[in-house]
Design a protein around this motif. Structure first.
Motif, PDB file in Angstrom:
ATOM      1  N   VAL A   1       0.821  -1.212   0.000  1.00 13.05           N
ATOM      2  CA  VAL A   1       0.000   0.000   0.000  1.00 13.05           C
ATOM      3  C   VAL A   1       0.852   1.258   0.000  1.00 13.05           C
ATOM      4  O   VAL A   1       0.581   2.208  -0.747  1.00 13.05           O
TER       5      VAL A   1
ATOM      6  N   GLN B   1       0.833   4.085  -2.928  1.00  9.88           N
ATOM      7  CA  GLN B   1       0.468   5.467  -2.622  1.00  9.88           C
ATOM      8  C   GLN B   1       1.546   6.435  -3.118  1.00  9.88           C
ATOM      9  O   GLN B   1       1.245   7.452  -3.747  1.00  9.88           O
TER      10      GLN B   1
ATOM     11  N   TYR C   1      -4.437   6.305   2.083  1.00 10.05           N
ATOM     12  CA  TYR C   1      -3.760   5.051   2.428  1.00 10.05           C
ATOM     13  C   TYR C   1      -4.786   3.953   2.674  1.00 10.05           C
ATOM     14  O   TYR C   1      -4.667   2.839   2.144  1.00 10.05           O
TER      15      TYR C   1
ATOM     16  N   ILE D   1      -6.686   2.855  -0.508  1.00  5.42           N
ATOM     17  CA  ILE D   1      -5.895   1.905  -1.300  1.00  5.42           C
ATOM     18  C   ILE D   1      -5.825   0.547  -0.599  1.00  5.42           C
ATOM     19  O   ILE D   1      -5.922  -0.508  -1.242  1.00  5.42           O
ATOM     20  N   ALA D   2      -5.711   0.577   0.728  1.00  8.09           N
ATOM     21  CA  ALA D   2      -5.685  -0.674   1.493  1.00  8.09           C
ATOM     22  C   ALA D   2      -6.984  -1.455   1.303  1.00  8.09           C
ATOM     23  O   ALA D   2      -6.976  -2.691   1.217  1.00  8.09           O
TER      24      ALA D   2
END
Length: 407
Positions: free
Chosen positions: A281, A285, A331, A334-335
Motif C-alpha cells: 500500500v 500510494q 492510504y 488503497i488498502a
C-alpha cells in the motif's frame, strides 16, 4: 453498483465492473456492497446462503450471438449486438447475413442461422460462441491428445478419448447461453439473468449449455481454516473502508479524466495490464502521486499557449494538494482496494477448482494452464459485479494475439 440490465445492454457498450473497482465507482457504500457480494458467494459455496444470488461462469467466447423469435413478426433470427442499432441488422436468411455483415462474423452467423433453429428456442436469448467447425483443432498438451478451440483469448481443450470430446467433434457449433430477453418489440427488449436451456431441443449438431456455476462435487467448499481466514480478510476490508470512508466518498465524485479519483482507477488498471501485483500500500500510494503529477505534466507539455499550460499546472497542483492533505485516508482507501482484491482472488481460486473443460493460454507452439475468465455474480436486486483474476486473465487479454477478428 452497476445493474445487470446496464451490463447486458451491449449496444450501448456498457460493461461489467470489477468488484474491487466499486470502492472508486461508488465510494464507501460500493465497498460495503463488494463485501456483501463476497460473503454471499462464500455462503453459496458452503450451502448456507439466505440471500438470492446467481453466479455464472464467464466463458471467453466470441462473438456474442443473439438469436430466437422476433416478437414483432414471429420469425427466427440470428445477429450480433447490431440487432440493437438505430437501424437494426436482424438476419432471417443467409441473404440478410451477406447484406448486413462480412468477414469472420458473417461466416459464423451463417452457421448459427443454419443450426440454432433446431433448438426450438422461444423468445430471444444471447450466448457466447465457442466454435464452428473450422475452429476445432487437434493438439497435444503435456503429452495428451486433445480437441481444442480458441474463440478469443483462452484455449479450451478436452482430452480426445472422452464423451465430451466426441460431442464437440460431432457439433457444427458450440455456444454458451447466458441471457434471456423479453418484450413485445425488439427495440424495447429487457434482459434477465440466465437461460433455461432445459427447454431447448437437443441436437448433435449444436453443443450448448447455460453459464451457471455448477459444483456438484463439493470441491469448491471451504474448510474451517479457510472460512476463518476468509472472514478475517473481510473484517480487515471493512476496517480499511471505515477509515477511508471520507476520501472514498470524495473520490467517487471525481469523474473527470484528469481528477484524482479517475486517475487512481486508471492507475490500478495500468498496473494490472503490465502484470504488476497490487500489494504494498505505501509503495502504491507513493508511486501513484508521482504518476498523477507526470500525467498532468505530460498534458501541459502538449499545449502551445501559456494560458493552456497554466490550466493543467493548476489542475496538477490542486490534485497534489488533495492527495497530500488526505494522505492517511487515501492510504486506507488503497488498502481497501488491495484487501478486496485479495479476498476476491482467494474466492476465485476456490471456484476455479471446478472445470469440465480445460483452459489454457497458447504461447508459441505450446500451452500453459490458465483459469477460466472469471465469474459474474448477480444479487436479487439485479446488481452485478465480475470476479476475475485480473493479473492472470486481464494481462493475457491485453497482450496475446486473438484468433477472432470482427467482420
Amino acid at each position: 453498483m452497476y445493474s445487470f440490465k446496464q451490463y447486458l445492454n451491449e449496444a450501448k457498450n456498457t460493461h461489467l465492473e470489477h468488484l474491487e473497482d466499486e470502492i472508486i465507482n461508488n465510494g464507501y457504500q460500493g465497498g460495503v456492497n463488494a463485501v456483501e457480494f463476497l460473503k454471499s458467494i462464500r455462503n453459496m459455496l458452503v450451502g448456507s446462503s439466505r440471500r438470492k444470488l446467481n453466479v455464472s461462469v464467464k466463458w471467453d467466447g466470441a462473438p456474442a450471438v443473439f438469436c430466437g423469435v422476433n416478437p414483432e413478426n414471429g420469425k427466427f433470427f440470428v445477429g450480433s449486438k447490431s440487432i440493437f442499432n438505430v437501424t437494426p441488422k436482424i438476419n432471417y436468411t443467409q441473404a440478410d447475413i451477406r447484406k448486413n455483415h462480412d468477414g469472420g462474423l458473417a461466416t459464423k452467423l451463417s452457421v448459427c442461422l443454419k443450426e440454432l433453429p433446431k433448438l426450438g428456442i422461444r423468445g430471444v436469448v444471447q450466448g457466447d460462441l465457442l466454435f464452428t467447425p473450422n475452429d476445432l483443432k487437434s493438439v497435444s498438451i503435456r503429452g495428451e491428445d486433445a480437441i481444442a478451440f480458441t474463440p478469443n483469448t483462452i484455449t479450451y481443450a478436452v482430452p480426445e478419448n472422452t464423451d465430451l470430446a466426441k460431442k464437440i467433434k460431432r457439433a457444427k457449433l458450440g455456444i454458451i447461453f447466458h441471457t434471456t430477453y423479453n418484450g413485445r418489440k425488439m427495440a424495447n427488449l429487457k434482459a434477465s439473468f440466465g437461460v433455461n436451456v432445459n427447454r431447448f431441443t437437443k441436437t448433435p449438431s449444436v453443443f450448448f449449455d447455460d453459464a451457471s456455476y455448477k459444483d456438484s462435487s463439493g470441491v469448491a467448499t471451504f474448510t474451517t481454516t479457510e472460512n476463518e481466514q476468509y472472514d478475517s480478510m473481510l473484517r480487515m476490508a471493512m476496517g480499511s473502508l471505515g477509515k477511508g470512508k471520507k476520501v472514498l466518498d470524495m473520490l467517487k465524485r471525481q469523474t473527470n479524466l484528469l481528477s484524482v479519483g479517475a486517475r487512481l482507477k486508471i492507475y490500478f488498471n495500468t498496473m494490472i495490464r503490465q502484470g504488476q501485483t497490487i500489494a504494498n500500500v505505501k509503495n502504491i500510494q507513493k508511486d501513484f502521486r508521482k504518476y498523477y503529477a507526470q500525467v498532468l505534466d505530460d498534458e501541459a507539455s502538449k499545449k502551445k499557449t501559456a494560458n493552456a499550460k497554466q490550466k493543467y499546472a493548476d489542475i496538477r497542483n490542486a490534485g497534489l494538494r488533495f492527495i497530500d492533505s488526505n494522505e492517511n485516508e487515501i492510504y486506507f482507501a488503497i488498502a481497501s482496494y488491495v484487501t478486496l482484491q485479495k479476498v476476491k482472488t482467494f474466492l476465485v481460486s476456490k471456484m476455479n477448482q471446478i472445470k469440465s473443460i480445460g483452459t489454457f493460454l497458447q504461447k508459441g507452439n505450446g500451452f500453459v494452464v490458465t483459469n477460466p475468465e472469471g465469474y459474474v455474480a448477480v444479487d436479487r436486486m439485479g446488481n452485478a459485479v465480475k470476479l476475475v483474476d485480473r493479473l492472470e486473465f486481464s494481462t493475457a487479454n491485453f497482450t496475446l494475439a486473438k484468433n477472432w477478428i470482427k467482420g
